[in-house]
Design a protein around this motif. Structure first.
Motif, PDB file in Angstrom:
ATOM      1  N   ARG A  30      28.706  27.339  42.144  1.00  0.00           N
ATOM      2  CA  ARG A  30      29.860  28.019  42.508  1.00  0.00           C
ATOM      3  C   ARG A  30      30.375  29.096  42.155  1.00  0.00           C
ATOM      4  NH1 ARG A  30      31.536  22.038  39.794  1.00  0.00           N
ATOM      5  NH2 ARG A  30      33.384  22.383  41.014  1.00  0.00           N
ATOM      6  N   LEU A  31      30.276  30.323  43.122  1.00  0.00           N
ATOM      7  CA  LEU A  31      30.187  31.673  42.689  1.00  0.00           C
ATOM      8  C   LEU A  31      32.227  31.339  42.546  1.00  0.00           C
ATOM      9  CD1 LEU A  31      26.960  33.829  42.845  1.00  0.00           C
ATOM     10  CD2 LEU A  31      28.194  32.339  41.243  1.00  0.00           C
ATOM     11  N   ALA A  32      32.448  31.082  44.092  1.00  0.00           N
ATOM     12  CA  ALA A  32      33.912  31.773  44.489  1.00  0.00           C
ATOM     13  C   ALA A  32      35.186  31.190  43.326  1.00  0.00           C
ATOM     14  CB  ALA A  32      34.380  30.742  45.658  1.00  0.00           C
ATOM     15  N   GLU A  33      34.823  29.882  42.979  1.00  0.00           N
ATOM     16  CA  GLU A  33      35.049  28.964  41.592  1.00  0.00           C
ATOM     17  C   GLU A  33      34.951  29.931  40.835  1.00  0.00           C
ATOM     18  OE1 GLU A  33      35.484  24.177  42.470  1.00  0.00           O
ATOM     19  OE2 GLU A  33      33.673  24.791  42.864  1.00  0.00           O
ATOM     20  N   ALA A  34      34.357  30.118  39.914  1.00  0.00           N
ATOM     21  CA  ALA A  34      34.267  31.009  39.026  1.00  0.00           C
ATOM     22  C   ALA A  34      34.247  32.277  38.676  1.00  0.00           C
ATOM     23  CB  ALA A  34      32.519  31.253  38.632  1.00  0.00           C
ATOM     24  N   ARG A  35      34.418  32.774  39.758  1.00  0.00           N
ATOM     25  CA  ARG A  35      34.932  34.449  40.404  1.00  0.00           C
ATOM     26  C   ARG A  35      36.868  34.308  40.129  1.00  0.00           C
ATOM     27  NH1 ARG A  35      32.008  35.936  44.598  1.00  0.00           N
ATOM     28  NH2 ARG A  35      33.293  34.722  45.759  1.00  0.00           N
ATOM     29  N   GLU A  36      37.248  33.488  41.004  1.00  0.00           N
ATOM     30  CA  GLU A  36      38.743  33.174  40.752  1.00  0.00           C
ATOM     31  C   GLU A  36      39.049  32.763  39.083  1.00  0.00           C
ATOM     32  OE1 GLU A  36      42.656  30.409  42.637  1.00  0.00           O
ATOM     33  OE2 GLU A  36      40.295  29.462  43.078  1.00  0.00           O
ATOM     34  N   ILE A  37      38.289  32.438  38.745  1.00  0.00           N
ATOM     35  CA  ILE A  37      38.731  31.991  37.227  1.00  0.00           C
ATOM     36  C   ILE A  37      38.597  32.979  36.301  1.00  0.00           C
ATOM     37  CG2 ILE A  37      38.504  30.289  35.068  1.00  0.00           C
ATOM     38  CD1 ILE A  37      37.460  28.475  37.235  1.00  0.00           C
ATOM     39  N   TYR A  38      37.502  33.592  36.595  1.00  0.00           N
ATOM     40  CA  TYR A  38      37.383  35.081  36.154  1.00  0.00           C
ATOM     41  C   TYR A  38      38.279  36.210  35.988  1.00  0.00           C
ATOM     42  CZ  TYR A  38      33.577  38.459  34.125  1.00  0.00           C
ATOM     43  OH  TYR A  38      32.966  39.678  33.431  1.00  0.00           O
ATOM     44  N   ARG A  39      38.436  36.275  37.815  1.00  0.00           N
ATOM     45  CA  ARG A  39      39.659  37.385  37.796  1.00  0.00           C
ATOM     46  C   ARG A  39      40.460  37.568  36.542  1.00  0.00           C
ATOM     47  NH1 ARG A  39      38.593  37.690  44.041  1.00  0.00           N
ATOM     48  NH2 ARG A  39      36.719  39.514  44.057  1.00  0.00           N
TER      49      ARG A  39
END
Length: 301
Positions: free
Chosen positions: A228-237
């Motif tokens: 679930r990379l889009a969700e992971a990327r949003e939190i990571y940013r």
């Protein structure tokens, strides 16, 4: 509990009172909160745990306190960072008897050893007990570099099961996998390269800002592993300015300030470290407070 070297392993801070004595209550409270948040193991007395300022006895006391609060819920790993082979072997044996489940092993401290010396040290310490070992490869901070040919040598010793990859070069991970396949579990050791490392094949994350933000760290890991990379990327940013605080000479002071902000610690450090003051302190607090003001609602995992 045998570690499988997969998931989020917090390198927990060592908690002190203002007079620099050990604050076991806050130390164990933080560990308990990490486990409740879903971490997969606990590492005590690492670099973030101010290993170099702790006495031999204090390290064993912290190990015992951590063991008691963990109560076999997750594996307990202790860092070995000693100046002499003899001391490292002695400490490994005592830590094993005191309840450690594995070791995070740095090459010899202070002495910039050559490859033969590093390998002799690592094998000798690993062979002192039957516990599994994670090699802590951090040449930027500690000057001794464990190269791929050296890992091929260590691969002949079954005690070595994993590596904490802290070179800061994301390309090196692919080289390692290409050369060694799945022989070692790889855990990212650089907070602001963690998601990139997971996407390139890392099995886990030895994390720092997790000490203040345990659930966010676990969720990023789980989302990445679920694809679930889009969700992971949003939190990571959102997390990224905080994660930069781990890549600093004063990462201990930075992360302890973050622990204060989230109610998971105190900012007391042991000299020669001193608490942050003035403009430097205000800059770090701004990063923390800006992040808290926009703390995301986490998805279900």
């Amino acid at each position: 509990m045998k570690p499988n070297w997969t998931g989020v392993y917090p390198a927990v801070t060592t908690k002190f009172f203002e007079d620099e004595t050990l604050d076991f209550a806050t130390f164990t409270h933080n560990i308990d909160e990490q486990i409740k948040a879903g971490v997969h193991g606990i590492i005590v007395c690492g670099s973030l745990g101010e290993n170099s300022t702790l006495t031999y006895t204090e390290k064993l006391e912290l190990l015992t306190a951590a063991r008691d609060v963990i109560n076999e819920r997750v594996p307990l790993i202790i860092c070995i960072a000693e100046n002499s082979t003899k001391m490292a072997v002695s400490f490994a044996k005592e830590a094993a008897e005191a309840g450690a489940d594995g070791f995070m092993l740095l090459p010899p401290m202070r002495y910039p050893a050559d490859d033969r010396e590093i390998l002799h040290y690592m094998h000798t310490v690993a062979d002192a007990t039957e516990l599994p070992v994670m090699v802590y490869n951090n040449p930027l901070a500690y000057k001794n570099f464990v190269s791929i040919p050296m890992f091929k040598d260590l691969a002949q010793n079954a005690h070595f099961e994993s590596m904490k990859e802290s070179t800061g070069d994301i390309r090196y991970m692919t080289d390692i996998i290409n050369e060694l396949g799945g022989r070692f579990k790889i855990l990212s050791g650089v907070d602001d390269l963690a998601l990139e490392s997971l996407l390139m094949g890392a099995d886990g994350w030895v994390a720092g800002l997790v000490d203040a933000f345990p659930r966010e760290t676990v969720v990023i890991y789980e989302l990445a592993k679920q694809g679930r990379l889009a969700e992971a990327r949003e939190i990571y940013r959102w997390f990224f300015p905080l994660l930069h605080l781990d890549v600093s000479n004063k990462f201990v002071q930075n992360i302890k300030l973050a622990e204060v902000a989230t109610g998971l610690g105190t900012e007391y450090v042991r000299q020669p470290r001193l608490p942050l003051i003035g403009e430097e302190r205000e800059r770090v607090l701004k990063v923390i407070n800006d992040a808290l003001a926009k703390r995301p609602v986490l998805p279900q995992i």
